[in-house]
Design a protein around this motif. Structure first.
Motif, PDB file in Angstrom:
ATOM      1  N   GLY A  70      23.366 -30.570 -95.261  1.00 59.10           N
ATOM      2  CA  GLY A  70      23.476 -29.962 -96.765  1.00 59.10           C
ATOM      3  C   GLY A  70      22.295 -30.230 -97.700  1.00 59.10           C
ATOM      4  O   GLY A  70      21.661 -29.454 -98.402  1.00 59.10           O
ATOM      5  N   ASP A  71      21.268 -31.180 -97.038  1.00 58.31           N
ATOM      6  CA  ASP A  71      20.112 -31.358 -97.898  1.00 58.31           C
ATOM      7  C   ASP A  71      18.871 -30.396 -97.049  1.00 58.31           C
ATOM      8  O   ASP A  71      17.591 -30.564 -97.736  1.00 58.31           O
ATOM      9  CB  ASP A  71      19.642 -32.773 -97.853  1.00 58.31           C
ATOM     10  N   GLY A  72      19.089 -29.581 -96.222  1.00 58.01           N
ATOM     11  CA  GLY A  72      18.135 -28.737 -95.491  1.00 58.01           C
ATOM     12  C   GLY A  72      17.520 -29.423 -94.220  1.00 58.01           C
ATOM     13  O   GLY A  72      16.672 -28.669 -93.653  1.00 58.01           O
ATOM     14  N   THR A  73      17.943 -30.759 -93.951  1.00 59.15           N
ATOM     15  CA  THR A  73      17.217 -31.440 -92.858  1.00 59.15           C
ATOM     16  C   THR A  73      18.189 -31.148 -91.473  1.00 59.15           C
ATOM     17  O   THR A  73      19.310 -30.837 -91.518  1.00 59.15           O
ATOM     18  CB  THR A  73      17.145 -32.913 -93.033  1.00 59.15           C
ATOM     19  N   GLN A  74      17.422 -31.445 -90.265  1.00 60.32           N
ATOM     20  CA  GLN A  74      18.213 -31.190 -89.023  1.00 60.32           C
ATOM     21  C   GLN A  74      18.400 -32.862 -88.508  1.00 60.32           C
ATOM     22  O   GLN A  74      17.526 -33.594 -88.549  1.00 60.32           O
ATOM     23  CB  GLN A  74      17.534 -30.201 -88.210  1.00 60.32           C
ATOM     24  N   ASN A  75      19.370 -32.969 -87.739  1.00 59.60           N
ATOM     25  CA  ASN A  75      19.452 -34.066 -86.847  1.00 59.60           C
ATOM     26  C   ASN A  75      19.007 -33.979 -85.558  1.00 59.60           C
ATOM     27  O   ASN A  75      19.672 -33.566 -84.710  1.00 59.60           O
ATOM     28  CB  ASN A  75      21.005 -34.519 -86.728  1.00 59.60           C
ATOM     29  N   ARG A  76      17.533 -34.091 -85.589  1.00 55.44           N
ATOM     30  CA  ARG A  76      16.908 -34.005 -84.454  1.00 55.44           C
ATOM     31  C   ARG A  76      16.144 -35.275 -83.878  1.00 55.44           C
ATOM     32  O   ARG A  76      15.518 -35.829 -84.810  1.00 55.44           O
ATOM     33  CB  ARG A  76      15.903 -32.835 -84.493  1.00 55.44           C
TER      34      ARG A  76
END
Length: 199
Positions: A70-76
């Motif tokens: 939702g905040d524009g980040t990715q779980n990488r």
């Protein structure tokens, strides 16, 4: 005199045939399917460890999802390539081909059965060959590859779990605890240092 010579040669041939029968029967007894499955499992662990160890430890791979939060980040996450899921899947998929280079043998010193890689992964003659006597196999060692394929097929998820982390004694974990293929596996005993013992 000719008849005596024929008799002696016939007796020698008969004795040789009996010795070969006993040798084959003895080989079948020490290389039963239970023993071979355990030996193959232990060698499978060695082969996977070798494949992991030959990867440059500095090599990394990015894992995770391409979805945006939702905040524009990715779980990488960046992880070592050697123990990444992609590399382990490739290793597990191809590892049983190596068992075409294995043969049944007995240790000269103890008579204990083993399977041994004829050549090292680098292609050189295995230096341990002098420690064993090869035991002929009627199936030309195709059983070894077959057992490896069965273990990988049945235990692929467990193999992935074990080798995705660096745990001590993965052979005991896979071949003993999780599959029960090796009944007598136990961790190596630490040598006791008597000099540090207080009285």
């Amino acid at each position: 005199m000719n008849i005596a010579w024929v008799f002696v040669v016939g007796c020698l041939l008969l004795a040789d045939a009996e010795a070969k029968k006993k040798s084959k029967k003895g080989a079948k007894e020490i290389f039963n399917s239970e023993t071979l499955k355990c030996l193959v499992c232990q060698s499978l662990v060695e082969e996977i460890n070798f494949a992991i160890d030959k990867v440059d430890p500095k090599k990394k791979v990015e894992t995770g999802t391409f979805r945006l939060n939702g905040d524009g980040t990715q779980n990488r996450v960046v992880v070592p390539y050697a123990r990444s899921e992609g590399h382990l899947m490739e290793v597990v998929e191809n590892v049983c081909k190596n068992f075409e280079d294995y043969a049944q043998a007995k240790y000269k010193a103890s008579g204990k059965p083993t399977i041994i890689r004829i050549t090292t992964p680098e292609g050189n003659m295995n230096p341990k060959m002098g420690e064993v006597d090869m035991v002929p196999d009627d199936d030309l060692n195709t059983r070894l590859k077959f057992y490896c394929e069965n273990i990988v097929e049945d235990q692929e998820d467990e193999i992935m779990k074990i080798f995705s982390k660096s745990i001590q004694n993965p052979d005991i974990e896979l071949c003993g605890k999780r599959t029960g293929l090796c009944k007598d596996l136990s961790p190596p005993q630490e040598e006791y240092n008597f000099e540090n013992d207080e009285l």
